[in-house]
Design a protein around this motif. Structure first.
Motif, PDB file in Angstrom:
ATOM      1  N   LYS A 254       0.823  -1.211   0.000  1.00 10.43           N
ATOM      2  CA  LYS A 254       0.000   0.000   0.000  1.00 10.43           C
ATOM      3  C   LYS A 254       0.864   1.271   0.000  1.00 10.43           C
ATOM      4  N   PHE A 255       1.968   1.224  -0.741  1.00  7.89           N
ATOM      5  CA  PHE A 255       2.900   2.345  -0.755  1.00  7.89           C
ATOM      6  C   PHE A 255       2.225   3.644  -1.186  1.00  7.89           C
ATOM      7  N   PHE A 256       1.352   3.562  -2.189  1.00  8.31           N
ATOM      8  CA  PHE A 256       0.720   4.775  -2.706  1.00  8.31           C
ATOM      9  C   PHE A 256      -0.329   5.343  -1.748  1.00  8.31           C
ATOM     10  N   ASP A 257      -0.812   4.505  -0.829  1.00  7.43           N
ATOM     11  CA  ASP A 257      -1.720   5.023   0.193  1.00  7.43           C
ATOM     12  C   ASP A 257      -1.002   5.987   1.130  1.00  7.43           C
ATOM     13  N   ARG A 258       0.309   5.837   1.225  1.00  7.78           N
ATOM     14  CA  ARG A 258       1.098   6.690   2.115  1.00  7.78           C
ATOM     15  C   ARG A 258       1.377   8.058   1.487  1.00  7.78           C
ATOM     16  N   ILE A 259       1.364   8.106   0.165  1.00 15.22           N
ATOM     17  CA  ILE A 259       1.643   9.388  -0.499  1.00 15.22           C
ATOM     18  C   ILE A 259       0.392   9.994  -1.145  1.00 15.22           C
ATOM     19  N   ASN A 260      -0.707   9.235  -1.106  1.00 14.98           N
ATOM     20  CA  ASN A 260      -1.977   9.751  -1.635  1.00 14.98           C
ATOM     21  C   ASN A 260      -3.134   9.206  -0.798  1.00 14.98           C
ATOM     22  N   PRO A 261      -3.206   9.639   0.467  1.00 14.87           N
ATOM     23  CA  PRO A 261      -4.208   9.076   1.376  1.00 14.87           C
ATOM     24  C   PRO A 261      -5.641   9.433   0.979  1.00 14.87           C
TER      25      PRO A 261
ATOM     26  N   SER B 177      -4.652   4.302  13.034  1.00 13.85           N
ATOM     27  CA  SER B 177      -3.639   4.712  12.068  1.00 13.85           C
ATOM     28  C   SER B 177      -2.354   3.981  12.454  1.00 13.85           C
ATOM     29  N   VAL B 178      -1.690   3.343  11.488  1.00 15.83           N
ATOM     30  CA  VAL B 178      -0.458   2.593  11.784  1.00 15.83           C
ATOM     31  C   VAL B 178       0.622   2.937  10.764  1.00 15.83           C
ATOM     32  N   THR B 179       1.865   2.621  11.103  1.00 16.88           N
ATOM     33  CA  THR B 179       2.975   2.894  10.190  1.00 16.88           C
ATOM     34  C   THR B 179       3.516   1.632   9.534  1.00 16.88           C
ATOM     35  N   SER B 180       3.030   0.447   9.899  1.00 24.46           N
ATOM     36  CA  SER B 180       3.557  -0.789   9.310  1.00 24.46           C
ATOM     37  C   SER B 180       2.447  -1.669   8.770  1.00 24.46           C
ATOM     38  N   ASN B 181       2.799  -2.453   7.758  1.00 29.15           N
ATOM     39  CA  ASN B 181       1.817  -3.372   7.175  1.00 29.15           C
ATOM     40  C   ASN B 181       1.436  -4.483   8.148  1.00 29.15           C
ATOM     41  N   ILE B 182       2.364  -4.871   9.034  1.00 28.69           N
ATOM     42  CA  ILE B 182       2.078  -5.938   9.991  1.00 28.69           C
ATOM     43  C   ILE B 182       1.001  -5.478  10.966  1.00 28.69           C
TER      44      ILE B 182
END
Length: 395
Positions: A32-39, A79-84
């Motif tokens: 979900k890399f793009f979710d981090r730069i385009n929420p 809200s979290v910072t990791s996929n795990i």
């Protein structure tokens, strides 16, 4: 904050080639890399935002989730910072999103429609743009289970943006007196409660093998997460515990080491049975499957924590057995769980031993006093949080 965003932006640009390579090569990193730069904008109304780092923090927060819900009576959005952490919270049926990169304009998009009633950040999650954006729009922000290493303390003192960010928390709840003293330098409203991670809840197990091993009401002693390096230390300990009338459960840390454990037990002439072949009850059971150790904690009275007898090892979590009112023994090498060890010592639930020559005397001493009651300490932590958080609804 403007200068922080400019600096962060240039750091991001310089790191972009590395980030793209990482995203291609690592499935976990590109998750979900793009979710981090385009929420996507949050559509939930009247909610409380909980920001966590990863899996460990997510599990720890769930210890007080019901307390938070009972106080504020609002929906929780994570809200979290990791996929795990994201996957774990999703598996628990909770609403969660991946936090964007720490740019002000991304939070403007994220909170375009709805801002939270309250935002709760966890431990070391001090993101200047995130926190300042929420404060600027009149959301109360708190930091719970707060911790600060000596290295971070010096770093925050040096950089004004972090100093000012920490000062903006409406309340900070530190997890230790040392952490409180550090946060006191930045914020005038710092409280103290014990570590939320200690407030584990008991689970109820109904495994068939538990009914089987409890049929004769023998006391149960668990040797948990033992490494092959520790086998030689156990010779006297195993024999002493068996001779004291305990049924012993042995759980190797790695199942591939099972042949070493079976050879060791045969050498000591100890009759045993594998858990997967539990046809007749014996006084020694060797666990040969994953995911059952906590079930044994629920019926045992004493536990030795492995990974603690060699300087090459760092120990394993002693809180997990203690919550079931087990008295816990461990070796001297518990570097990864030093604070947990000190907490259990203060609670009368743990003793460290350097060899097994004196294990028998420790067992006899504990059986006479029986002073471990971690449930009471757990309730104290939850009550402490309840009292502090309850005051927020009066403001």
């Amino acid at each position: 904050m403007f200068s922080y965003n400019i600096i962060f932006f240039f750091v991001f640009l310089l790191s972009l080639p590395y980030l793209l390579v990482k995203a291609v090569s690592s499935k976990r990193f590109r998750y979900k890399f793009f979710d981090r730069i385009n929420p996507k904008p949050i559509k939930q109304n009247d909610y409380i935002l909980i920001h966590l780092a990863s899996l460990g923090e997510a599990k720890a927060f769930l210890n007080i989730k019901e307390t938070v819900e009972s106080i504020f009576k609002k929906k929780l959005l994570f809200s979290v910072t990791s996929n795990i952490g994201y996957d774990y919270l999703k598996s628990q049926g909770l609403e969660v999103f991946l936090a964007p990169l720490d740019f002000n304009f991304l939070y403007k998009r994220l909170f375009k429609q709805n801002l939270p009633h309250l935002a709760i950040f966890f431990e070391t999650e001090i993101w200047p743009s995130y926190i300042n954006y929420l404060k600027k729009h009149n959301t109360r922000v708190i930091l719970i289970n707060a911790r600060m290493s000596d290295k971070s303390y010096k770093f925050y003192l040096r950089f004004k943006v972090f100093y000012e960010t920490i000062s903006k928390f409406d309340v900070i709840i530190a997890k230790s007196q040392k952490d409180k003293e550090k946060f006191d330098k930045f914020n005038n409203n710092v409280k103290l409660c014990d570590n939320i991670k200690y407030a584990l809840r008991k689970k109820v197990f109904d495994n068939d093998f538990l009914h089987f091993i409890k049929m004769d009401n023998k006391k149960i002693f668990v040797f948990a997460s033992l490494h092959k390096l520790e086998l030689e230390f156990l010779r006297k300990g195993l024999i002493d515990v068996l001779n004291m009338g305990f049924r012993i459960i042995i759980a190797p840390r790695y199942l591939e080491d099972l042949p070493l454990f079976t050879d060791f037990l045969k050498e000591l002439n100890i009759e045993y049975t594998m858990l997967s072949k539990l046809a007749s009850i014996k006084d020694c059971i060797l666990i040969d499957k994953f995911g059952v150790l906590e079930a044994f904690y629920s019926v045992s009275s004493m536990v030795f924590i492995g990974g603690s007898l060699s300087y090459k090892l760092k120990g394993h979590n002693p809180i997990e057995p203690a919550i079931y009112n087990n008295f816990v023994f461990c070796g001297l090498y518990m570097d990864s769980f030093a604070q947990e060890v000190e907490f259990l010592k203060r609670s009368g639930c743990l003793v460290q031993i350097d060899n097994f020559d004196n294990l028998k005397s420790y067992i006899l001493e504990y059986e006479k006093s029986n002073f471990c009651n971690l449930e009471r300490k757990t309730q104290e932590i939850i009550t402490c949080y309840k009292n502090i958080l309850s005051k927020l609804i009066q403001v």
